[in-house]
Design a protein around this motif. Structure first.
Motif, PDB file in Angstrom:
ATOM      1  N   THR A  12       0.825  -1.211   0.000  1.00  0.00           N
ATOM      2  CA  THR A  12       0.000   0.000   0.000  1.00  0.00           C
ATOM      3  C   THR A  12       0.857   1.258   0.000  1.00  0.00           C
ATOM      4  N   THR A  13       2.164   1.093   0.083  1.00  0.00           N
ATOM      5  CA  THR A  13       3.112   2.208   0.021  1.00  0.00           C
ATOM      6  C   THR A  13       4.304   1.773  -0.815  1.00  0.00           C
ATOM      7  N   PRO A  14       4.917   2.706  -1.560  1.00  0.00           N
ATOM      8  CA  PRO A  14       6.109   2.339  -2.330  1.00  0.00           C
ATOM      9  C   PRO A  14       7.337   2.083  -1.454  1.00  0.00           C
ATOM     10  N   VAL A  15       7.311   2.537  -0.191  1.00  0.00           N
ATOM     11  CA  VAL A  15       8.482   2.433   0.679  1.00  0.00           C
ATOM     12  C   VAL A  15       8.567   1.020   1.238  1.00  0.00           C
ATOM     13  N   ILE A  16       9.695   0.350   1.046  1.00  0.00           N
ATOM     14  CA  ILE A  16       9.882  -1.005   1.565  1.00  0.00           C
ATOM     15  C   ILE A  16      10.930  -1.041   2.677  1.00  0.00           C
ATOM     16  N   HIS A  17      11.613   0.083   2.925  1.00  0.00           N
ATOM     17  CA  HIS A  17      12.521   0.194   4.068  1.00  0.00           C
ATOM     18  C   HIS A  17      12.691   1.674   4.402  1.00  0.00           C
ATOM     19  N   ASP A  18      12.632   1.998   5.690  1.00  0.00           N
ATOM     20  CA  ASP A  18      12.742   3.382   6.128  1.00  0.00           C
ATOM     21  C   ASP A  18      13.633   3.439   7.369  1.00  0.00           C
ATOM     22  N   ASP A  19      14.804   4.035   7.203  1.00  0.00           N
ATOM     23  CA  ASP A  19      15.749   4.194   8.312  1.00  0.00           C
ATOM     24  C   ASP A  19      15.879   5.692   8.583  1.00  0.00           C
ATOM     25  N   PRO A  20      15.275   6.220   9.651  1.00  0.00           N
ATOM     26  CA  PRO A  20      15.273   7.673   9.876  1.00  0.00           C
ATOM     27  C   PRO A  20      16.668   8.207  10.175  1.00  0.00           C
ATOM     28  N   ALA A  21      16.798   9.514  10.046  1.00  0.00           N
ATOM     29  CA  ALA A  21      18.072  10.167  10.358  1.00  0.00           C
ATOM     30  C   ALA A  21      18.414   9.964  11.831  1.00  0.00           C
ATOM     31  N   HIS A  22      19.725   9.834  12.119  1.00  0.00           N
ATOM     32  CA  HIS A  22      20.156   9.609  13.495  1.00  0.00           C
ATOM     33  C   HIS A  22      21.610  10.027  13.649  1.00  0.00           C
ATOM     34  N   GLU A  23      22.050  10.078  14.879  1.00  0.00           N
ATOM     35  CA  GLU A  23      23.440  10.403  15.200  1.00  0.00           C
ATOM     36  C   GLU A  23      24.172   9.120  15.580  1.00  0.00           C
ATOM     37  N   ASN A  24      25.428   9.030  15.155  1.00  0.00           N
ATOM     38  CA  ASN A  24      26.270   7.956  15.670  1.00  0.00           C
ATOM     39  C   ASN A  24      27.545   8.563  16.231  1.00  0.00           C
ATOM     40  N   ALA A  25      28.504   7.723  16.571  1.00  0.00           N
ATOM     41  CA  ALA A  25      29.715   8.219  17.227  1.00  0.00           C
ATOM     42  C   ALA A  25      30.555   9.091  16.309  1.00  0.00           C
ATOM     43  N   ARG A  26      30.360   8.993  15.015  1.00  0.00           N
ATOM     44  CA  ARG A  26      31.221   9.718  14.074  1.00  0.00           C
ATOM     45  C   ARG A  26      30.569  10.984  13.535  1.00  0.00           C
ATOM     46  N   ASP A  27      29.301  10.905  13.128  1.00  0.00           N
ATOM     47  CA  ASP A  27      28.648  12.082  12.533  1.00  0.00           C
ATOM     48  C   ASP A  27      27.142  11.881  12.494  1.00  0.00           C
ATOM     49  N   ALA A  28      26.452  12.872  11.903  1.00  0.00           N
ATOM     50  CA  ALA A  28      25.007  12.790  11.712  1.00  0.00           C
ATOM     51  C   ALA A  28      24.730  11.982  10.450  1.00  0.00           C
ATOM     52  N   VAL A  29      23.899  10.956  10.571  1.00  0.00           N
ATOM     53  CA  VAL A  29      23.599  10.062   9.459  1.00  0.00           C
ATOM     54  C   VAL A  29      22.237  10.446   8.883  1.00  0.00           C
ATOM     55  N   PRO A  30      22.157  10.767   7.590  1.00  0.00           N
ATOM     56  CA  PRO A  30      20.872  11.151   7.006  1.00  0.00           C
ATOM     57  C   PRO A  30      19.938   9.953   6.906  1.00  0.00           C
ATOM     58  N   ALA A  31      18.666  10.224   6.756  1.00  0.00           N
ATOM     59  CA  ALA A  31      17.675   9.166   6.586  1.00  0.00           C
ATOM     60  C   ALA A  31      17.953   8.398   5.300  1.00  0.00           C
ATOM     61  N   MET A  32      17.654   7.101   5.327  1.00  0.00           N
ATOM     62  CA  MET A  32      17.749   6.268   4.127  1.00  0.00           C
ATOM     63  C   MET A  32      16.393   5.606   3.900  1.00  0.00           C
ATOM     64  N   VAL A  33      15.825   5.831   2.718  1.00  0.00           N
ATOM     65  CA  VAL A  33      14.557   5.239   2.330  1.00  0.00           C
ATOM     66  C   VAL A  33      14.809   4.378   1.103  1.00  0.00           C
ATOM     67  N   ILE A  34      14.250   3.154   1.101  1.00  0.00           N
ATOM     68  CA  ILE A  34      14.346   2.274  -0.057  1.00  0.00           C
ATOM     69  C   ILE A  34      12.947   2.081  -0.611  1.00  0.00           C
ATOM     70  N   ARG A  35      12.799   2.348  -1.907  1.00  0.00           N
ATOM     71  CA  ARG A  35      11.500   2.277  -2.572  1.00  0.00           C
ATOM     72  C   ARG A  35      11.516   1.171  -3.624  1.00  0.00           C
ATOM     73  N   GLN A  36      10.405   0.458  -3.754  1.00  0.00           N
ATOM     74  CA  GLN A  36      10.320  -0.542  -4.814  1.00  0.00           C
ATOM     75  C   GLN A  36      10.079   0.155  -6.140  1.00  0.00           C
ATOM     76  N   ALA A  37      10.754  -0.335  -7.176  1.00  0.00           N
ATOM     77  CA  ALA A  37      10.626   0.228  -8.521  1.00  0.00           C
ATOM     78  C   ALA A  37      10.478  -0.932  -9.498  1.00  0.00           C
ATOM     79  N   GLY A  38       9.339  -1.597  -9.448  1.00  0.00           N
ATOM     80  CA  GLY A  38       9.160  -2.804 -10.231  1.00  0.00           C
ATOM     81  C   GLY A  38       9.712  -4.001  -9.488  1.00  0.00           C
ATOM     82  N   ASP A  39       9.757  -5.142 -10.166  1.00  0.00           N
ATOM     83  CA  ASP A  39      10.216  -6.374  -9.519  1.00  0.00           C
ATOM     84  C   ASP A  39      11.695  -6.646  -9.740  1.00  0.00           C
ATOM     85  N   ARG A  40      12.417  -5.712 -10.427  1.00  0.00           N
ATOM     86  CA  ARG A  40      13.839  -5.921 -10.678  1.00  0.00           C
ATOM     87  C   ARG A  40      14.700  -4.708 -10.331  1.00  0.00           C
ATOM     88  N   TYR A  41      14.096  -3.720  -9.686  1.00  0.00           N
ATOM     89  CA  TYR A  41      14.835  -2.522  -9.308  1.00  0.00           C
ATOM     90  C   TYR A  41      14.406  -2.082  -7.909  1.00  0.00           C
TER      91      TYR A  41
END
Length: 753
Positions: free
Chosen positions: A311-340
């Motif tokens: 019901t949504t194109p998003v198949i993985h959503d990792d929000p922005a966060h801080e780690n020991a080294r730097d600020a990590v931007p959000a990572m979103v993975i979207r389905q784009a057909g069955d081969r991409y």
């Protein structure tokens, strides 16, 4: 374009699936064979004869030397495939024997076939003269009835939802309407893309921000083959010759098992899209492979919407966060057909650091692929803030790919530690080139005459950016240093770049709808980006001029010797690592880049060292970009409020209706359009005498030109169409008075005088 018909034709004559065959659009050729072989014709139904005797399609037939195979017009559907035993002997180019006519390479001479062309067959194709070969000939092979598709005027096509959808880009109602609509195929459709006529989205955004002024605009990302791309308010299904990168949203992608149907869509057909689940797409792919392997005698039924679909194109959503080294931007993975899948970083902004993160992730995945850890990765294509991964689900299931992407992203170095080598190259620019002005004129004539960017794109850029004079646009373009963010925007390694200094960023909207023709090596601005079109084709960026040839088809070096691999200006332009500045303007039409003296052709770009990108970033002020963007938005809102950015309706050829009754004089005949399209050129006028075979007018349809010729000598009695107007198939165009009647009328007039 129809891989199923292509593979089935090869199977019937005993070829490997990838053997070179002929693809015919709307009608087939007459072919004289100079040797004995075996042939099969599949695809859309058409008349088929061998030496005048009818033959059945979807069956292998032996052909003797000297015989003529004649293939007629498609009665429904759009394309045919003709395969011969052993395949056609054409060279490989970039790993393929296919012809890319827009790029002028591949196949036979890089173009459509012409009368008189001689096509050589592979050695095995001529071995059928022996008795043993005749005994082993596959002429008894015929496709079972259940494996021959039904070619109707209404098509049901299965898709996966995404990569873009609601509520980010579309409203929920837009998506519901998309799947509930019977879309009509537009006459400007081809292997590049199939344009569709239907309702306009309401959109979830008022504009595309830095990416452009229309809500369909996004920062450029890679496209999947079969992606349904909203170029403004008009959807286009991207075909195998479509662009690899671009800046428009795509709410769905045709699944691999359904792609063959795109090759059979003809103008006036209707299409209904059905939302499938990944599991259902896999089942349909398995069924198609079984059919091609002869393991079943039926094709899968027409697709139906799957309740288990995402019901949504998003198949993985990792929000922005801080780690020991730097600020990590959000990572979103979207389905784009069955081969991409499409991996995106951070917010929808132009941020060079996000582009660097994409680059490092791409190199990490390529290293794993090359080492054998991820053997199913076919290709990785970077965008501005995204990375598309093309994979083979038979070797790398999507769940396994998602795990690998998450792990690779977690292992990326801190952004401050990322350094990418770069260099400076220089390109000339023919400012406001006559060929770009010609493209604008053609757009006004055949697509949209009232667009606010017509008749001058440069004037529109000046107005939307709040500049006082056109000369200010000139100064900004030539003072800027552009960072190449990606290659392949539009076609052929074409660079998409943005000025390093935010004060040089001229932001504008893209054409809505897109152009059907763009001259080779045109330079344009769309959103905050500058792009060079490496070849003729469609496009949407606002023109500023033209430059030198971008794509070196045979990679001639300074010695003039071609190497085995073509490239983008002999590899002088590289994604991310290139700094490009446009210099040396010309205000008149330049000599065609292909006709430049060899000394000028060989070194159009001059490298200038390899400084580090991190060094280039020092001293830049991000706040300048924010201020520039705010000023642009205030001007954009005023333009959007006027409604000029939206294209309310395309010329609907279906609304042409039946022709009125004609009061035809004795001895006259009416000529009608054989295809729907646009009257590109009228070559005659009323009262003009014409001879048999003379050109009367030209209809533009499916990115091709169809000439209407005089069937006999006579006089043009009446023109029933006008240049630039759309026409429906079967619509009357010209009334022609035969020569005898015209002569009699002339004699009678003379006597009266």
């Amino acid at each position: 374009m129809d891989a199923y018909a292509h593979r089935m034709a090869n199977r019937l004559v005993g070829n490997a699936p990838e053997a070179a065959a002929l693809e015919c659009t709307l009608a087939g050729p007459s072919l004289r064979f100079n040797c004995a072989t075996v042939v099969a014709v599949t695809g859309a139904p058409a008349s088929l004869t061998l030496d005048g005797q009818p033959l059945a399609m979807w069956q292998a037939h032996r052909v003797e030397a000297g015989s003529v195979l004649a293939v007629g017009r498609c009665s429904s559907g759009c394309r045919l495939s003709i395969a011969v035993a052993g395949g056609l002997d054409v060279p490989t180019y970039l790993g393929s024997r296919a012809t890319f006519t827009l790029g002028q390479f591949g196949g036979h001479a890089g173009r459509h076939l012409r009368m008189g062309d001689v096509l050589h067959l592979c050695a095995t194709a001529t071995d059928t003269d022996s008795d043993s070969a005749k005994q082993e000939s596959p002429t008894a092979l015929a496709a079972p009835e259940g494996l021959i598709p039904a070619y109707d005027r209404h098509w049901h096509i299965g898709v996966l939802y995404g990569p873009h959808g609601a509520p980010d880009f579309f409203q929920d109602g837009d998506i519901a309407t998309f799947f509930a609509t019977d879309w009509e195929v537009h006459y400007n459709s081809s292997r590049t893309g199939v344009r569709l006529i239907g309702p306009k989205p309401q959109w979830a955004r008022s504009d595309g921000g830095e990416a452009g002024l229309h809500p369909s605009n996004i920062h450029d990302n890679a496209y999947a083959i079969g992606a349904i791309d909203f170029t403004g308010d008009m959807p286009v299904i991207l075909g195998p010759d479509g662009p690899s990168l671009g800046g428009f949203v795509c709410p769905a992608v045709v699944v691999n098992a359904e792609l063959w149907k795109l090759g059979q869509l003809r103008p006036g057909d209707t299409v209904r899209f059905h939302r499938l689940s990944l599991a259902q797409a896999a089942e349909r792919q398995a069924a198609m492979e079984a059919a091609l392997a002869g393991q079943t005698t039926t094709l899968p039924p027409a697709p139906e919407d799957d309740a288990q679909a995402h019901t949504t194109p998003v198949i993985h959503d990792d929000p922005a966060h801080e780690n020991a080294r730097d600020a990590v931007p959000a990572m979103v993975i979207r389905q784009a057909g069955d081969r991409y899948v499409l991996v995106e970083f951070g917010p929808l902004v132009l941020d060079i650091e996000l582009r660097l993160r994409v680059h490092v992730l791409m190199t990490a995945l390529q290293a794993q692929r090359d080492s054998g850890a991820l053997p199913g990765i076919i290709d990785t294509t970077p965008g501005i803030r995204s990375l598309q991964v093309h994979f083979d689900p038979a070797r790398l299931p999507r769940d396994a790919l998602l795990k690998a992407l998450v792990a690779a992203e977690a292992a990326l170095p801190a952004i401050d530690d990322i350094e990418v080598p770069s260099r400076t190259v220089y390109l000339p620019l023919s400012w406001d080139d006559p060929q770009t002005r010609l493209a604008i004129e053609k757009y006004m004539q055949s697509v949209r005459p009232d667009a606010p960017w017509c008749p001058s794109n440069i004037e529109f850029i000046r107005r939307i950016n709040g500049l006082e004079r056109i000369e200010d646009v000139f100064t900004i373009v030539f003072d800027a240093s552009y960072l190449v963010m990606g290659l392949g925007d539009v076609y052929l390694g074409a660079p998409v770049a943005t000025p390093l200094d935010p004060r040089h960023r001229l932001v504008t909207t893209k054409y809505n709808p897109a152009r059907t023709w763009t001259p080779e090596n045109a330079v344009g601005i769309g959103g905050a980006y500058l792009c060079v079109y490496g070849m003729e084709g469609p496009g949407g960026y606002q023109f500023v001029g033209r430059t030198l040839q971008m794509w070196n088809r045979w990679r001639h070096g300074t010695s003039g010797t071609p190497s085995s691999n073509p490239g983008c200006c002999a590899s002088s332009i590289r994604s991310v690592s290139t700094w490009s500045r446009k210099t040396s303007c010309a205000t008149s039409a330049p000599t065609s880049p292909r006709r430049l003296p060899p000394a000028h052709r060989r070194r159009p770009l001059q490298p200038e060292g390899l400084p580090r990108l991190s060094e280039r970033q020092r001293g830049l002020h991000p706040g300048l970009q924010v201020a520039a963007a705010n000023g642009l938005r205030s001007r954009a809102r005023a333009l959007a409020a006027s409604g000029q950015l939206h294209f309310a309706s395309d010329a609907d050829i279906a609304a042409a209706g039946p022709d009125d009754e004609l009061d035809l004089p004795e001895g006259s005949r009416v000529l009608a359009a054989s295809v729907p399209g646009n009257v590109w050129h009228v070559a005659v006028s009323e009262g003009q005498r014409v001879n048999e075979g003379d050109l009367l007018l030209v209809i533009e349809s499916m990115k091709m030109e169809f000439s209407v010729l005089a069937p006999a000598s006579g006089t043009v009695h009446q023109l029933l169409c006008t240049q630039g107007a759309p026409v429906a198939a079967g619509q009357n165009l010209v009334v022609l008075l035969d020569a005898a009647t015209a002569d009699a009328a002339t004699a009678l007039t003379s006597q009266s005088l």
